[in-house]
Design a protein around this motif. Structure first.
Motif, PDB file in Angstrom:
ATOM      1  N   ILE A  83     -11.618   4.873   2.209  1.00 22.86           N
ATOM      2  CA  ILE A  83     -10.319   4.524   1.627  1.00 22.86           C
ATOM      3  C   ILE A  83      -9.661   5.755   1.021  1.00 22.86           C
ATOM      4  O   ILE A  83      -8.482   6.026   1.255  1.00 22.86           O
ATOM      5  N   ARG A  84     -10.411   6.513   0.262  1.00 26.13           N
ATOM      6  CA  ARG A  84      -9.861   7.726  -0.352  1.00 26.13           C
ATOM      7  C   ARG A  84      -9.390   8.722   0.710  1.00 26.13           C
ATOM      8  O   ARG A  84      -8.350   9.365   0.560  1.00 26.13           O
ATOM      9  N   ASP A  85     -10.150   8.843   1.795  1.00 31.10           N
ATOM     10  CA  ASP A  85      -9.753   9.747   2.873  1.00 31.10           C
ATOM     11  C   ASP A  85      -8.426   9.302   3.486  1.00 31.10           C
ATOM     12  O   ASP A  85      -7.535  10.127   3.702  1.00 31.10           O
ATOM     13  N   VAL A  86      -8.292   8.022   3.775  1.00 30.21           N
ATOM     14  CA  VAL A  86      -7.052   7.517   4.371  1.00 30.21           C
ATOM     15  C   VAL A  86      -5.886   7.714   3.409  1.00 30.21           C
ATOM     16  O   VAL A  86      -4.809   8.155   3.807  1.00 30.21           O
ATOM     17  N   LEU A  87      -6.083   7.407   2.136  1.00 32.09           N
ATOM     18  CA  LEU A  87      -5.009   7.589   1.154  1.00 32.09           C
ATOM     19  C   LEU A  87      -4.610   9.058   1.038  1.00 32.09           C
ATOM     20  O   LEU A  87      -3.414   9.372   0.947  1.00 32.09           O
ATOM     21  N   THR A  88      -5.581   9.944   1.064  1.00 32.55           N
ATOM     22  CA  THR A  88      -5.287  11.377   0.984  1.00 32.55           C
ATOM     23  C   THR A  88      -4.480  11.821   2.193  1.00 32.55           C
ATOM     24  O   THR A  88      -3.515  12.597   2.056  1.00 32.55           O
ATOM     25  N   ARG A  89      -4.829  11.319   3.359  1.00 32.86           N
ATOM     26  CA  ARG A  89      -4.059  11.661   4.563  1.00 32.86           C
ATOM     27  C   ARG A  89      -2.643  11.092   4.476  1.00 32.86           C
ATOM     28  O   ARG A  89      -1.680  11.761   4.838  1.00 32.86           O
ATOM     29  N   MET A  90      -2.526   9.847   4.026  1.00 30.82           N
ATOM     30  CA  MET A  90      -1.214   9.211   3.934  1.00 30.82           C
ATOM     31  C   MET A  90      -0.288   9.982   3.006  1.00 30.82           C
ATOM     32  O   MET A  90       0.834  10.311   3.359  1.00 30.82           O
ATOM     33  N   ASP A 167      -2.938  19.933  -3.296  1.00 32.51           N
ATOM     34  CA  ASP A 167      -4.073  18.999  -3.284  1.00 32.51           C
ATOM     35  C   ASP A 167      -4.230  18.257  -4.608  1.00 32.51           C
ATOM     36  O   ASP A 167      -4.537  17.065  -4.620  1.00 32.51           O
ATOM     37  N   GLU A 168      -4.009  18.968  -5.712  1.00 36.77           N
ATOM     38  CA  GLU A 168      -4.165  18.335  -7.027  1.00 36.77           C
ATOM     39  C   GLU A 168      -3.157  17.191  -7.211  1.00 36.77           C
ATOM     40  O   GLU A 168      -3.512  16.111  -7.688  1.00 36.77           O
ATOM     41  N   HIS A 173      -2.089  11.297  -7.283  1.00 40.02           N
ATOM     42  CA  HIS A 173      -1.398  10.130  -6.735  1.00 40.02           C
ATOM     43  C   HIS A 173      -2.416   9.123  -6.181  1.00 40.02           C
ATOM     44  O   HIS A 173      -2.302   7.918  -6.439  1.00 40.02           O
ATOM     45  N   VAL A 174      -3.387   9.619  -5.438  1.00 38.13           N
ATOM     46  CA  VAL A 174      -4.437   8.743  -4.908  1.00 38.13           C
ATOM     47  C   VAL A 174      -5.178   8.059  -6.051  1.00 38.13           C
ATOM     48  O   VAL A 174      -5.455   6.856  -5.997  1.00 38.13           O
ATOM     49  N   HIS A 175      -5.471   8.792  -7.107  1.00 34.35           N
ATOM     50  CA  HIS A 175      -6.156   8.211  -8.275  1.00 34.35           C
ATOM     51  C   HIS A 175      -5.309   7.103  -8.915  1.00 34.35           C
ATOM     52  O   HIS A 175      -5.832   6.054  -9.290  1.00 34.35           O
ATOM     53  N   MET A 176      -4.016   7.333  -9.028  1.00 29.11           N
ATOM     54  CA  MET A 176      -3.125   6.315  -9.595  1.00 29.11           C
ATOM     55  C   MET A 176      -3.150   5.045  -8.737  1.00 29.11           C
ATOM     56  O   MET A 176      -3.268   3.936  -9.254  1.00 29.11           O
ATOM     57  N   ILE A 177      -3.067   5.209  -7.431  1.00 32.28           N
ATOM     58  CA  ILE A 177      -3.110   4.052  -6.533  1.00 32.28           C
ATOM     59  C   ILE A 177      -4.460   3.355  -6.655  1.00 32.28           C
ATOM     60  O   ILE A 177      -4.530   2.123  -6.742  1.00 32.28           O
ATOM     61  N   TRP A 178      -5.521   4.120  -6.687  1.00 34.17           N
ATOM     62  CA  TRP A 178      -6.869   3.565  -6.799  1.00 34.17           C
ATOM     63  C   TRP A 178      -7.004   2.739  -8.079  1.00 34.17           C
ATOM     64  O   TRP A 178      -7.503   1.610  -8.053  1.00 34.17           O
ATOM     65  N   SER A 183      -9.170  -0.651  -7.491  1.00 30.59           N
ATOM     66  CA  SER A 183     -10.376  -0.883  -8.292  1.00 30.59           C
ATOM     67  C   SER A 183     -10.628  -2.368  -8.443  1.00 30.59           C
ATOM     68  O   SER A 183      -9.723  -3.135  -8.772  1.00 30.59           O
ATOM     69  N   ILE A 184     -11.868  -2.752  -8.162  1.00 30.66           N
ATOM     70  CA  ILE A 184     -12.217  -4.179  -8.339  1.00 30.66           C
ATOM     71  C   ILE A 184     -13.366  -4.307  -9.307  1.00 30.66           C
ATOM     72  O   ILE A 184     -14.059  -3.388  -9.596  1.00 30.66           O
TER      73      ILE A 184
END
Length: 184
Positions: A83-90, A167-168, A173-178, A183-184
């Motif tokens: 998931i993190r990889d896909v979000l980073t690519r997006m 990258d930072e 941004h990925v962390h905010m979305i996560w 997060s579950i």
């Protein structure tokens, strides 16, 4: 002067580049031939007409942008990593043109492309849904989250497509979305 041989793949890649810069109006065979350094007759060696060429461009784009992302994420072991990889690519890829925008515009005129667009978007949403299910989300919530994330991405990309992010910034941004949605 030696004859320059241009491959079908080169024609298609040039078509993808031009389509993402301005849609079908940018697919002028004479101009593309000049750009590729060949005669326009080489175009007809591979494609029977402009319509078949446009279809091949869209099919190749579909393969490159959707299937390759899905395939490349498989190298990661856990659902979280995938998931993190896909979000980073997006969210880490901007300044690549507006292929999706022009495909959406083309789909308003031709139902064939509307079907392809629907297929691509459904494939992307279902792929994320499956990753969220692997992570432990219930299927219905996973689908809603995927749907919402995909549509958020469309608006986000439109807003930021002319920017470049380090990258930072992408990871923030990925962390905010996560944190907010995943997060579950």
């Amino acid at each position: 002067m030696p004859k320059i041989i241009v491959t079908e793949e080169q024609w298609i890649q040039k078509g993808i580049e031009r389509f993402e810069q301005g849609g079908i109006e940018q697919l002028v065979i004479e101009k593309m031939a000049i750009s590729l350094g060949c005669s326009k007759s080489s175009f007809y060696w591979y494609f029977s007409n402009r319509s078949s060429y446009i279809r091949q461009i869209v099919e190749t784009w579909k393969e490159q942008t959707t299937q390759q992302v899905i395939a490349s994420s498989i190298v990661h072991a856990t659902a979280d990593e995938r998931i993190r990889d896909v979000l980073t690519r997006m969210f880490g890829t901007t300044k690549r043109g507006d292929f999706l925008f022009y495909l959406r515009k083309l789909s308003l005129k031709d139902d064939t492309y509307h079907s392809i667009l629907d297929e691509v978007e459904q494939m992307r949403i279902e792929f994320m849904q499956q990753l969220f299910i692997q992570k432990g989300m219930q299927p219905e919530k996973a689908y809603r989250t995927s749907w919402m994330l995909y549509h958020y991405y469309l608006g986000w990309y439109e807003r930021h497509k002319q920017e470049t992010f380090n990258d930072e910034t992408v990871q923030q941004h990925v962390h905010m979305i996560w944190t907010e949605w995943i997060s579950i």
